[in-house]
Write a protein that holds these residues in place. Structure first.
Motif: not given
Length: 517
Positions: A134-154
């Motif tokens: 039941x894990x979410x494995x999303x093939x064909x999906x690229x991590x384009x960018x990210x930003x992190x702060x004290x609350x998490x990673x977007x």
């Protein structure tokens, strides 16, 4: 509204998939993304050590991996010659004879076999297991960018056939390969020897069943005026790999040229050959200077690039995943302080650097690596001590004052910071199988005190009466040790540290951090 998940994993190779499955075992539901829609057509890593197959046992995948590796189970020969047809086993050096004697102990030390299972075969097993659980494995999906702060990673994610969308995670695991975009975005530098050699892999189809039946080889070093390099068995019948560093002009050659070259180094002039893939790759040593940046963790090739001696990179990636997954799970569950996550770099960076440096002893192409291996040049004194006896210098464990484990022979004796010793408790259960989920208290048979302590501290307790194992683990019948989910001993009752205090130190709880120095 942005979806929030506990852990986002970027990269669907060995490191990413193993991390996802181990997190699931610890009760965490991660999301895994990979920009590629399918598995790599190249075989990639093939040799998975007992330390890795022990992890597959914990994941309930030992039988599937054994079945997948069965076609190459008898392919143990290491050959050398001007062509594959003319190749013969090299006369072993004294060093190699000693090494083989040491390796013969491997079944005594682990319930996990040493298997040949190409990564292109193993990854679908891991991916299928992730889907079935039941894990979410999303093939064909690229991590384009990210930003992190004290609350998490977007993260901004872009499916190949859809619009970009945002996802927020408590933590991000970058398992996105040697050229890791996440590592680059964080500005994390690398140390090590850097570039060592440029290589070319030719993945091809040819029916070599009869030839392989005469000499079932794992590796074959080729020294030929036309091309030097090495053949590697992929399935033992009609799938093979030839790796060479002799063709910097590879881009100018067509399939017909490669077919001719392969026939020459195979030594079978009229053989029907089909080139299935051609892949250029760099042999290099580059170890990230930091394995953690805030809420982002590097694993696998993103953390450490190394030459492919005995699939060192893939096996080290699996060890990374095992080390990180339980720590993330403990913090996410509120059972440990975030400071526990600092021990990932403290433990895995020195280990990864040491393996990468050892793999870089031979700096040339695969054929030169194989030549060094068969001659025994630059090999450790006892590979069993390296494989099973490695000890973390610092991290999520409580030292017991015995000092470091020996490096010239296997005798870790359940020291904190080392892997728990193996013994068969019954026909199917090893002491290795007692690990996780969560921390486990392993005791001798006189365990009345420990039963009460485990109940008070909320620990799962397992009793072992195997006298041989108790002796090897330096435990009396009334002794105990704390076993981490990654098979590492976190505490030994011989230390004199009370179990409650040990838990506080291992998990980095707020109470431990508040104690005066």
């Amino acid at each position: 509204m942005t979806t929030r998940v506990p852990v986002l994993i970027s990269g669907g190779g060995i490191a990413g998939l193993t991390s996802a499955l181990l997190l699931h075992r610890e009760g965490i539901q991660p999301v895994l993304v990979d920009k590629h829609a399918g598995a790599s057509p190249q075989p990639k890593a093939r040799r998975f050590s007992p330390r890795s197959t022990e992890v597959f046992r914990l994941l309930g995948l030992a039988a599937e991996v054994a079945e997948a590796s069965a076609p190459l189970a008898s392919f143990t020969e290491v050959l050398t010659g001007p062509t594959l047809a003319a190749a013969r086993a090299r006369e072993p050096s004294d060093t190699m004879r000693e090494r083989r004697g040491q390796q013969a102990r491997m079944p005594e030390l682990s319930p996990g076999p040493n298997v040949l299972c190409p990564q292109a075969v193993l990854e679908p097993i891991l991916r299928r297991a992730a889907g079935e659980r039941g894990l979410s494995v999303r093939l064909g999906t690229e991590l384009v960018s990210f930003a992190q702060d004290d609350g998490g990673v977007t993260a901004l994610l872009k499916p190949a056939d859809g619009d970009p969308y945002e996802l927020t995670a408590d933590y991000l695991i970058a398992a996105d390969g040697a050229r890791s975009p996440v590592r680059a975005a964080l500005g994390i530098g690398c140390s090590g020897h850097g570039h060592l050699a440029d290589n070319l892999d030719l993945y091809f189809r040819a029916d070599l069943t009869a030839l392989a039946r005469e000499r079932p080889f794992n590796l074959c070093q080729i020294e030929n005026p036309v091309a030097s390099g090495a053949f590697l068995s992929v399935n033992g019948t009609d799938r093979w790999l030839f790796s060479t560093a002799d063709f910097p002009e590879a881009g100018t050659l067509g399939d017909g040229d490669w077919h001719d070259l392969l026939r020459i180094v195979l030594g079978v002039p009229d053989l029907d050959v089909e080139l299935l893939g051609r892949s250029s790759w760099e042999s290099a040593m580059r170890v990230a200077d930091r394995f953690r940046d805030g809420r982002v963790f590097l694993a696998g090739d993103a953390a450490h690039v190394m030459p492919p001696m005995a699939a060192a990179g893939a096996n080290t990636a699996i060890a990374d995943a095992a080390n990180l997954a339980w720590k993330l799970a403990a913090v996410l569950a509120g059972e440990a302080a975030p400071a526990l996550l600092d021990t990932y770099h403290a433990e895995r960076h020195p280990a990864g650097y040491a393996v990468a440096e050892a793999s870089s002893t031979v700096r040339g192409h695969v054929g030169e690596m194989l030549s060094a291996y068969t001659k025994g040049d630059g090999l450790p004194g006892d590979p069993m001590a390296t494989m099973f006896g490695t000890q973390y210098a610092e991290g999520a464990f409580v030292p017991d004052g015995r000092g470091p484990a020996p490096v010239d022979h296997y005798a870790p004796a359940a020291r904190p910071g080392t892997r728990v010793p193996h013994a068969w408790l019954d026909a199917q259960t090893s002491t290795v199988d007692l690990a996780g989920p969560g921390l486990t208290l392993v005791t001798g048979p006189d365990n009345g005190y420990w039963i009460a302590e485990a109940d008070r501290l909320g620990l799962r307790l397992v009793t072992v009466s195997h006298q041989g194992w108790l002796t090897e683990a330096c435990l009396g019948t009334d002794g105990a040790l704390l076993l981490r989910p990654d098979l590492i001993v976190g505490w030994h009752s011989a230390s004199g540290t009370p179990l409650a205090d040990a838990l506080t130190r291992v998990l980095g709880t707020t109470a431990a951090l508040a104690q005066p120095e």
